[in-house]
Design a protein around this motif. Structure first.
Motif, short mmCIF file in Angstrom:
data_model
loop_
_atom_site.label_atom_id
_atom_site.label_comp_id
_atom_site.label_asym_id
_atom_site.label_seq_id
_atom_site.Cartn_x
_atom_site.Cartn_y
_atom_site.Cartn_z
N VAL A 157 89.12 38.35 78.38
CA VAL A 157 88.55 37.14 77.79
C VAL A 157 89.54 35.98 77.93
CG1 VAL A 157 87.75 36.08 75.64
CG2 VAL A 157 87.10 38.42 76.17
N ALA A 158 90.83 36.26 77.69
CA ALA A 158 91.85 35.22 77.81
C ALA A 158 91.89 34.67 79.24
CB ALA A 158 93.22 35.78 77.42
N LEU A 159 91.74 35.56 80.22
CA LEU A 159 91.77 35.11 81.61
C LEU A 159 90.58 34.24 81.96
CD1 LEU A 159 93.05 38.32 83.42
CD2 LEU A 159 94.20 36.12 83.28
N PHE A 160 89.44 34.56 81.35
CA PHE A 160 88.24 33.76 81.61
C PHE A 160 88.48 32.31 81.20
CE2 PHE A 160 83.82 32.44 80.44
CZ PHE A 160 83.34 32.44 81.73
N VAL A 161 89.23 32.12 80.12
CA VAL A 161 89.60 30.77 79.67
C VAL A 161 90.75 30.24 80.53
CG1 VAL A 161 90.43 29.40 77.72
CG2 VAL A 161 88.86 31.31 77.32
N GLY A 162 91.74 31.10 80.78
CA GLY A 162 92.92 30.69 81.54
C GLY A 162 92.62 30.24 82.96
N VAL A 163 91.55 30.79 83.54
CA VAL A 163 91.17 30.41 84.90
C VAL A 163 90.93 28.90 84.98
CG1 VAL A 163 89.21 30.53 86.51
CG2 VAL A 163 90.30 32.63 85.72
N ALA A 164 90.42 28.32 83.89
CA ALA A 164 90.18 26.88 83.88
C ALA A 164 91.48 26.12 84.12
CB ALA A 164 89.55 26.46 82.55
N ILE A 165 92.56 26.57 83.47
CA ILE A 165 93.86 25.91 83.64
C ILE A 165 94.38 26.11 85.07
CG2 ILE A 165 96.28 25.92 82.87
CD1 ILE A 165 95.25 26.73 80.08
N LEU A 166 94.24 27.33 85.57
CA LEU A 166 94.71 27.61 86.93
C LEU A 166 93.95 26.78 87.96
CD1 LEU A 166 95.21 31.50 86.87
CD2 LEU A 166 96.90 29.70 86.49
N MET A 167 92.63 26.66 87.77
CA MET A 167 91.83 25.89 88.73
C MET A 167 92.13 24.40 88.62
SD MET A 167 88.18 27.89 88.90
CE MET A 167 87.48 26.74 90.06
N TRP A 168 92.40 23.96 87.40
CA TRP A 168 92.78 22.56 87.19
C TRP A 168 94.07 22.27 87.95
CZ3 TRP A 168 95.75 20.88 82.23
CH2 TRP A 168 96.02 19.51 82.29
N MET A 169 95.04 23.17 87.85
CA MET A 169 96.32 22.98 88.53
C MET A 169 96.15 23.07 90.05
SD MET A 169 98.78 22.18 86.66
CE MET A 169 97.83 21.25 85.48
N LEU A 170 95.28 23.99 90.49
CA LEU A 170 95.02 24.11 91.93
C LEU A 170 94.38 22.83 92.46
CD1 LEU A 170 95.03 26.03 94.42
CD2 LEU A 170 92.68 26.63 93.82
N ASP A 171 93.42 22.33 91.70
CA ASP A 171 92.73 21.09 92.07
C ASP A 171 93.74 19.94 92.18
OD1 ASP A 171 90.77 19.30 92.62
OD2 ASP A 171 89.80 19.35 90.66
N LEU A 172 94.59 19.81 91.15
CA LEU A 172 95.59 18.74 91.13
C LEU A 172 96.58 18.88 92.29
CD1 LEU A 172 96.72 16.30 89.50
CD2 LEU A 172 98.11 17.94 88.21
N SER A 173 97.06 20.11 92.51
CA SER A 173 98.10 20.33 93.52
C SER A 173 97.57 20.12 94.94
CB SER A 173 98.68 21.74 93.39
OG SER A 173 97.72 22.70 93.75
N SER A 210 95.17 17.82 95.58
CA SER A 210 94.54 16.51 95.67
C SER A 210 95.35 15.53 96.50
CB SER A 210 94.32 15.95 94.25
OG SER A 210 95.57 15.72 93.63
N GLY A 211 96.60 15.86 96.77
CA GLY A 211 97.46 14.96 97.56
C GLY A 211 98.91 15.15 97.17
N GLU A 212 99.79 14.52 97.93
CA GLU A 212 101.23 14.63 97.68
C GLU A 212 101.56 14.29 96.22
OE1 GLU A 212 103.61 14.60 100.80
OE2 GLU A 212 104.81 15.60 99.28
N GLU A 213 100.93 13.22 95.73
CA GLU A 213 101.19 12.75 94.37
C GLU A 213 100.76 13.80 93.34
OE1 GLU A 213 99.86 8.97 91.65
OE2 GLU A 213 99.68 8.77 93.83
N GLY A 214 99.56 14.32 93.53
CA GLY A 214 99.05 15.34 92.62
C GLY A 214 99.89 16.60 92.65
#
Lengths: 125, 115
Positions: free
Chosen positions: A31-47, A49-53
């Motif tokens: 259950v914790a991972l199901f929530v944690g995936v949101a943080i991981l995907m957010w970080m993946l998205d940011l990383s 998104s470009g050099e700055e991200g």
């Protein structure tokens, strides 16, 4: 269904065998991972998104709480992975006896604990 | 045989198999990504971008994303049917889980294939 069946749900009165504890932890980490995936995907998205991200994501993980949260997610992931591999081995018929179940639970906890410590060293170094 | 409308594969045996197959895909993906990160302590943006520009990695990531949805659905369905005895509460919880999974799926595709 017979509604007069005895019910005893005072969990503090139960004596949980080790395999029961590893099983509930497997569920909780799931259950914790199901929530944690949101943080991981957010970080993946940011990383991605470009050099700055990418640098922004790097900066975020310099922070103490960000590292703590990351360690928590990675720990849940590692425990869930180890307990899952134990499940697959049991599906193959390995360690299906009562004693095997107890031993499997012990191995799961020890291996997961080692990996969690290693992950902590990795994240904080 | 008892059937449940909210069960992923309409049968326990099918769900059991979905859970295992998706677990193997996710385990392989997690080990791949963690292994890559551990092996690249001085990760640069170019290398990171390059990794996810690779067609094989994108397909692998998509497979992991699909597996995540299926795996989480079977797991959360099992847990919610075990602990949530009120039908309405259980349905709402499962609907929320399904909605979140859909968001993850769309978001993941957007991350992988950009805009």
């Amino acid at each position: 269904m017979n509604s007069k069946r005895p019910v005893n749900l005072d969990l503090s009165k139960f004596s949980f065998p080790l395999p029961a504890i590893t099983s509930i932890v497997h569920r909780v980490t799931g259950v914790a991972l199901f929530v944690g995936v949101a943080i991981l995907m957010w970080m993946l998205d940011l990383s991605l998104s470009g050099e700055e991200g990418f640098n922004q994501a790097k900066d975020i993980f310099q922070g103490f709480f960000a590292r703590l949260i990351l360690w928590g997610i990675v720990s849940a992931l590692l425990y869930h992975l180890v307990a899952g591999i134990k499940h697959l081995l049991m599906d193959l018929g390995i360690g299906e006896t009562l004693e095997g179940g107890r031993l499997g639970a012990q191995i799961t906890l020890v291996v997961a604990a080692i990996l969690v410590v290693l992950a902590g060293v990795w994240i904080w170094s | 045989m008892v059937m449940s409308v909210t069960s992923f594969g309409r049968s326990g045996v099918y769900d059991w198999m979905v859970q295992r197959v998706s677990a193997v895909v996710l385990a392989a993906y997690v080990l791949f990504i963690l292994g890559y990160l551990v092996a690249s302590p001085d990760l640069t943006y170019e290398a990171w971008k390059g990794l996810f520009s690779n067609a094989c990695v994108r397909i692998f990531s998509l497979g992991a994303l699909v597996s995540l949805g299926a795996h989480a659905w079977v797991g959360l369905w099992t847990i919610s049917t075990d602990y949530l005895k009120n039908g309405v509460v259980r349905f709402l919880c499962q609907a929320l889980c399904g909605a979140v999974m859909f968001v993850y799926f769309v978001w993941g595709i957007e991350i992988l294939w950009g805009l």
